[in-house]
Design a protein around this motif. Sequence first.
Motif, PDB file in Angstrom:
ATOM      1  N   GLN A 281     -49.040 -27.389  17.174  1.00 21.38           N
ATOM      2  CA  GLN A 281     -50.170 -26.562  16.769  1.00 21.38           C
ATOM      3  C   GLN A 281     -51.357 -26.967  17.568  1.00 21.38           C
ATOM      4  O   GLN A 281     -51.627 -28.323  17.279  1.00 21.38           O
ATOM      5  CB  GLN A 281     -50.463 -26.041  15.297  1.00 21.38           C
ATOM      6  CG  GLN A 281     -49.130 -25.942  14.430  1.00 21.38           C
ATOM      7  CD  GLN A 281     -49.036 -24.316  15.025  1.00 21.38           C
ATOM      8  OE1 GLN A 281     -49.689 -23.111  14.689  1.00 21.38           O
ATOM      9  NE2 GLN A 281     -47.882 -24.101  15.875  1.00 21.38           N
ATOM     10  N   TYR A 303     -51.951 -29.005   2.483  1.00 23.31           N
ATOM     11  CA  TYR A 303     -51.933 -27.672   2.402  1.00 23.31           C
ATOM     12  C   TYR A 303     -51.601 -26.931   1.025  1.00 23.31           C
ATOM     13  O   TYR A 303     -50.582 -27.633   0.321  1.00 23.31           O
ATOM     14  CB  TYR A 303     -50.517 -27.445   3.469  1.00 23.31           C
ATOM     15  CG  TYR A 303     -50.010 -25.774   3.608  1.00 23.31           C
ATOM     16  CD1 TYR A 303     -50.945 -25.141   4.479  1.00 23.31           C
ATOM     17  CD2 TYR A 303     -48.917 -25.638   3.193  1.00 23.31           C
ATOM     18  CE1 TYR A 303     -50.611 -23.642   4.649  1.00 23.31           C
ATOM     19  CE2 TYR A 303     -48.720 -24.023   3.090  1.00 23.31           C
ATOM     20  CZ  TYR A 303     -49.580 -23.088   3.936  1.00 23.31           C
ATOM     21  OH  TYR A 303     -49.228 -21.803   4.290  1.00 23.31           O
ATOM     22  N   TRP A 328     -58.302 -23.813   7.569  1.00 21.94           N
ATOM     23  CA  TRP A 328     -57.398 -22.651   8.310  1.00 21.94           C
ATOM     24  C   TRP A 328     -56.509 -21.948   7.386  1.00 21.94           C
ATOM     25  O   TRP A 328     -55.941 -22.354   6.326  1.00 21.94           O
ATOM     26  CB  TRP A 328     -56.828 -23.320   9.299  1.00 21.94           C
ATOM     27  CG  TRP A 328     -57.388 -24.060  10.507  1.00 21.94           C
ATOM     28  CD1 TRP A 328     -57.880 -23.514  11.663  1.00 21.94           C
ATOM     29  CD2 TRP A 328     -58.023 -25.351  10.345  1.00 21.94           C
ATOM     30  NE1 TRP A 328     -58.592 -24.293  12.283  1.00 21.94           N
ATOM     31  CE2 TRP A 328     -58.498 -25.473  11.696  1.00 21.94           C
ATOM     32  CE3 TRP A 328     -57.885 -26.397   9.620  1.00 21.94           C
ATOM     33  CZ2 TRP A 328     -59.436 -26.639  11.842  1.00 21.94           C
ATOM     34  CZ3 TRP A 328     -58.513 -27.589   9.970  1.00 21.94           C
ATOM     35  CH2 TRP A 328     -59.351 -27.714  10.999  1.00 21.94           C
ATOM     36  N   GLU A 329     -56.429 -20.558   7.787  1.00 20.50           N
ATOM     37  CA  GLU A 329     -55.528 -19.698   6.784  1.00 20.50           C
ATOM     38  C   GLU A 329     -54.394 -19.384   7.656  1.00 20.50           C
ATOM     39  O   GLU A 329     -54.342 -18.781   8.858  1.00 20.50           O
ATOM     40  CB  GLU A 329     -56.062 -18.436   6.323  1.00 20.50           C
ATOM     41  CG  GLU A 329     -55.200 -17.707   5.458  1.00 20.50           C
ATOM     42  CD  GLU A 329     -56.135 -16.474   4.900  1.00 20.50           C
ATOM     43  OE1 GLU A 329     -55.807 -15.889   4.155  1.00 20.50           O
ATOM     44  OE2 GLU A 329     -57.000 -16.018   5.703  1.00 20.50           O
ATOM     45  N   TRP A 330     -52.953 -19.603   7.228  1.00 22.43           N
ATOM     46  CA  TRP A 330     -51.893 -19.096   8.012  1.00 22.43           C
ATOM     47  C   TRP A 330     -51.771 -17.549   7.795  1.00 22.43           C
ATOM     48  O   TRP A 330     -51.836 -16.977   6.777  1.00 22.43           O
ATOM     49  CB  TRP A 330     -50.573 -19.714   7.268  1.00 22.43           C
ATOM     50  CG  TRP A 330     -49.255 -19.101   7.943  1.00 22.43           C
ATOM     51  CD1 TRP A 330     -48.434 -18.389   7.432  1.00 22.43           C
ATOM     52  CD2 TRP A 330     -48.777 -19.474   9.393  1.00 22.43           C
ATOM     53  NE1 TRP A 330     -47.489 -18.034   8.319  1.00 22.43           N
ATOM     54  CE2 TRP A 330     -47.360 -18.650   9.492  1.00 22.43           C
ATOM     55  CE3 TRP A 330     -49.389 -20.225  10.241  1.00 22.43           C
ATOM     56  CZ2 TRP A 330     -46.871 -18.776  10.673  1.00 22.43           C
ATOM     57  CZ3 TRP A 330     -48.592 -20.236  11.502  1.00 22.43           C
ATOM     58  CH2 TRP A 330     -47.370 -19.530  11.628  1.00 22.43           C
ATOM     59  N   PHE A 335     -52.371 -20.276  12.646  1.00 21.67           N
ATOM     60  CA  PHE A 335     -53.368 -20.730  11.722  1.00 21.67           C
ATOM     61  C   PHE A 335     -54.901 -20.233  12.194  1.00 21.67           C
ATOM     62  O   PHE A 335     -55.212 -20.358  13.101  1.00 21.67           O
ATOM     63  CB  PHE A 335     -53.508 -22.291  11.522  1.00 21.67           C
ATOM     64  CG  PHE A 335     -52.454 -22.628  10.824  1.00 21.67           C
ATOM     65  CD1 PHE A 335     -52.646 -22.718   9.214  1.00 21.67           C
ATOM     66  CD2 PHE A 335     -51.376 -23.177  11.319  1.00 21.67           C
ATOM     67  CE1 PHE A 335     -51.377 -23.191   8.387  1.00 21.67           C
ATOM     68  CE2 PHE A 335     -50.118 -23.779  10.188  1.00 21.67           C
ATOM     69  CZ  PHE A 335     -50.554 -23.608   9.084  1.00 21.67           C
TER      70      PHE A 335
END
Length: 363
Positions: A281, A303, A328-330, A335
């Motif tokens: 990532q 997380y 960050w958001e999945w 992300f």
Amino acid sequence: MRIILLVLLALAPFAALAAEPAQRFDGWTSTCVETKVGPDCRIVTEAAAQDGARAVRLAAQRSPQKDAPPHLVLTLLGLRAPLTRPRLALAVDGGPPLRFGVGADMTVAAGAEPDTLDLRLSDGASRRLLPFLRRGKALQTTIMAEGADPAGVAPVGAEIPLPGFGAAAAAVDGRQKRTDRPDALSELIGGANAAARAGLIRDVTRGAIPETLRKLMVARDCPVWDEAEANPSFLAEQSFAADLGSGRTLWAIVCSSGATNVGFALFVEDPSKVAGRFELQLFAAFTESLGWSGVETLSNVSYEPEKRRLTAIEKGRAAGDCGVYGAWEWVGEAFRMIEYRVKEECDGVGEPSKFPIMFRGDR
């Protein structure tokens, strides 16, 4: 007399009311003393010293106040000679040691008992070491005087057994009514929080990392994966894996570690792919000198599976009053950055989640 009465009244809420029976968890003992503001608790274990003292005691202490942080204290018992400005080295399961000196990470004072010395770790140092007290089997401790002649002042060494610490921490959380709270000891050390119990996140030891991923980490020239090292760093044991849903898994693998920051490389595993099953990532990062750029590692990662939220904090120094905070958001495929904060001036003011905002996405 009036001043004395006022002082006593001020201290009254913290006065001990009753000591509760101790609980045993393998080699650890958990005790709480009831006060008017709640239970004051400590988790203690002790091991015979190899030289320089009779024994070494390790305690995790937490007062009942809502925002009280946990503290780790090493006590040297039956000290045979004074230690001038002692230095502390701690290693888990024979790995390379972490070293602390008197200053920002550690303070030293005479203990409550004769011929004892207390080495009290700072909030930051305590938080960094707490996870290893659950993960490891034994904590090797070495304390020696700064600049002392090795022949004149013997260092104090001990091997402290670690099994049982996690269970003792959970008991303290329950007694202080912190269970499942973000500041619970079980949350700070990992492994016994709600997400872990639900199987959504888990520790990953070096030996449990998939072989393909191991090869990727070695190829990345990560210090803790240096094959030339005779003893692999125990810092790699901070790695973890989390369920992202739809069969995907987030692998957060430790790559490096410094005095205040632990660097992680993050991979998303998609088992439906034959090639490129583990995808590294990339994340956006900002500095005033370079502006926005892309990075392949994040520092001090955590997380939250329930929120699908990834958080990283890169500290400019141990105090945490400067550096970078990112979240960050999945979103199912990648992300997405939802918040990014930067503070480059280390002025003793502020905390990461309140640094000046550089970016905030729509929620």
